[in-house]
Design a protein around this motif. Structure first.
Motif, PDB file in Angstrom:
ATOM      1  N   ASP A   3      -7.777  -4.201 -23.967  1.00 18.37           N
ATOM      2  CA  ASP A   3      -8.323  -4.101 -22.609  1.00 18.37           C
ATOM      3  C   ASP A   3      -9.775  -4.582 -22.696  1.00 18.37           C
ATOM      4  O   ASP A   3     -10.692  -3.794 -22.932  1.00 18.37           O
ATOM      5  N   SER A  65      -9.388  -3.268 -37.173  1.00 19.58           N
ATOM      6  CA  SER A  65      -9.585  -1.822 -37.323  1.00 19.58           C
ATOM      7  C   SER A  65     -10.855  -1.518 -38.110  1.00 19.58           C
ATOM      8  O   SER A  65     -11.588  -0.575 -37.792  1.00 19.58           O
ATOM      9  N   ASP A  83     -11.297   7.348 -31.016  1.00 26.66           N
ATOM     10  CA  ASP A  83      -9.892   7.081 -30.728  1.00 26.66           C
ATOM     11  C   ASP A  83      -9.742   6.269 -29.446  1.00 26.66           C
ATOM     12  O   ASP A  83      -8.895   5.371 -29.352  1.00 26.66           O
ATOM     13  N   HIS A  84     -10.569   6.574 -28.444  1.00 28.58           N
ATOM     14  CA  HIS A  84     -10.543   5.825 -27.188  1.00 28.58           C
ATOM     15  C   HIS A  84     -10.917   4.366 -27.433  1.00 28.58           C
ATOM     16  O   HIS A  84     -10.293   3.444 -26.889  1.00 28.58           O
ATOM     17  N   PHE A  86     -10.511   2.606 -30.174  1.00 25.72           N
ATOM     18  CA  PHE A  86      -9.397   1.931 -30.849  1.00 25.72           C
ATOM     19  C   PHE A  86      -8.298   1.565 -29.852  1.00 25.72           C
ATOM     20  O   PHE A  86      -7.736   0.464 -29.908  1.00 25.72           O
ATOM     21  N   ARG A  87      -7.996   2.469 -28.939  1.00 24.30           N
ATOM     22  CA  ARG A  87      -6.921   2.194 -27.980  1.00 24.30           C
ATOM     23  C   ARG A  87      -7.323   1.082 -27.015  1.00 24.30           C
ATOM     24  O   ARG A  87      -6.507   0.236 -26.653  1.00 24.30           O
ATOM     25  N   LEU A  88      -8.592   1.074 -26.585  1.00 22.28           N
ATOM     26  CA  LEU A  88      -9.063  -0.002 -25.717  1.00 22.28           C
ATOM     27  C   LEU A  88      -8.932  -1.359 -26.402  1.00 22.28           C
ATOM     28  O   LEU A  88      -8.644  -2.371 -25.762  1.00 22.28           O
ATOM     29  N   GLY A  90      -6.670  -2.143 -28.542  1.00 20.23           N
ATOM     30  CA  GLY A  90      -5.278  -2.453 -28.856  1.00 20.23           C
ATOM     31  C   GLY A  90      -4.825  -2.004 -30.220  1.00 20.23           C
ATOM     32  O   GLY A  90      -3.870  -2.566 -30.775  1.00 20.23           O
ATOM     33  N   HIS A  91      -5.482  -0.981 -30.797  1.00 23.91           N
ATOM     34  CA  HIS A  91      -5.110  -0.466 -32.113  1.00 23.91           C
ATOM     35  C   HIS A  91      -4.759   1.022 -32.018  1.00 23.91           C
ATOM     36  O   HIS A  91      -5.261   1.735 -31.139  1.00 23.91           O
ATOM     37  N   ASN A  92      -3.929   1.481 -32.925  1.00 25.29           N
ATOM     38  CA  ASN A  92      -3.695   2.916 -33.060  1.00 25.29           C
ATOM     39  C   ASN A  92      -4.894   3.556 -33.749  1.00 25.29           C
ATOM     40  O   ASN A  92      -5.410   3.002 -34.727  1.00 25.29           O
ATOM     41  N   PRO A  93      -5.353   4.708 -33.284  1.00 27.91           N
ATOM     42  CA  PRO A  93      -6.510   5.361 -33.911  1.00 27.91           C
ATOM     43  C   PRO A  93      -6.195   5.799 -35.341  1.00 27.91           C
ATOM     44  O   PRO A  93      -5.045   6.122 -35.661  1.00 27.91           O
TER      45      PRO A  93
END
Length: 279
Positions: A3, A65, A83-84, A86-88, A90-93
């Motif tokens: 994102d 990462s 964690d937020h 990483f998700r923004l 496009g990765h898993n935290p």
């Protein structure tokens, strides 16, 4: 999926919320706005200003990462914020707890204020995550190691040169302490943990470790006072204070000397030597 707009907005907001003094930087008389500059954040994240700027402008490649971990640390993000991020992107935290290397903002803020004191942040396996300049002057740069050698316990049993930094009378105790501490972590984290893998590696390489490991000693805690033999200033008697972050299994270790003591004067000399070395 990344994102880009959300990532850019989040980075800008976190950069704007950080003050120079939050990260150990001088504010300076010419600073007109609150928050950090892009080049300051890039330096804290160990990346180029151009790379970081492109992220804030919704451009550039998807960050890896490893790069995201550096950004999270440089911006002093909390675990939820990390964690937020990483998700923004496009990765898993990453995992939390004992295996996490993300330092909490609280520990970082304290470390940033200890530039005149030997200090370091370490994991439960004795892996150095950050050091102050004086910490480097005292023990060398222990963040440079890779693989199992990142662990102080692994180095203790596999690299004889490591022991030269400690007084001879303390070395037998430290041998027992490292074995005891690793056994406790293996029991806590389980047979499939990094701690268990580390123990197997040392067992395969060190007869001394196999001997003390078979003693099954538990509960041997570090001494509050440590005796170093520094190659340039000689013997040092330092008190070690430990601040523990139980949520991340990290410890902040701070080494001080009694004011007026010989070790206190030697620490001052070490700070001068360290400053000259950095120059």
């Amino acid at each position: 999926m990344i994102d880009r707009a959300g990532l850019a907005e989040f980075l800008r907001s976190r950069r704007g919320a950080l003050q120079p003094e939050d990260v150990g930087l001088p504010r300076g008389p010419r600073r007109r706005t609150d928050g950090l500059r892009r080049e300051e954040v890039a330096s804290l994240c160990h990346m180029s200003t151009d790379y970081y700027s492109r992220l804030e402008r919704e451009r550039g490649p998807q960050p890896s990462s490893q790069m995201l971990g550096s950004i999270a640390q440089g911006l002093h993000l909390s675990l939820d914020e990390r964690d937020h991020l990483f998700r923004l992107a496009g990765h898993n935290p990453p995992a939390r707890g004992g295996v996490s290397e993300h330092i909490s903002p609280g520990l970082l803020r304290i470390l940033d204020r200890l530039n005149d004191t030997p200090a370091e942040i370490v994991t439960e396996l004795g892996e150095t995550l950050r050091q102050t300049p004086m910490g480097v002057a005292l023990t060398g740069d222990t963040t440079q190691y890779t693989g199992p050698a990142r662990s102080a316990g692994y180095r203790w049993f596999t690299d004889p040169a490591v022991r030269q930094l400690y007084a001879p009378e303390e070395r037998p105790f430290l041998t027992r302490m490292y074995a005891s501490g690793l056994r406790e972590i293996v029991t806590l984290r389980g047979p499939d943990s990094r701690a268990a893998d580390l123990a197997d590696l040392i067992l395969a390489r060190s007869e001394e470790f196999r001997r003390v490991w078979d003693e099954h000693e538990i509960g041997i805690r570090p001494h509050d006072v440590k005796h170093f033999i520094h190659p340039e200033v000689g013997a040092l008697e330092l008190t070690c204070q430990r601040l523990v972050d139980p949520g991340q299994a990290h410890s902040l270790l701070v080494y001080t000397a009694i004011p007026g003591s010989e070790s206190y004067e030697k620490l001052h000399l070490l700070s001068v030597i360290g400053t000259q070395a950095l120059r």
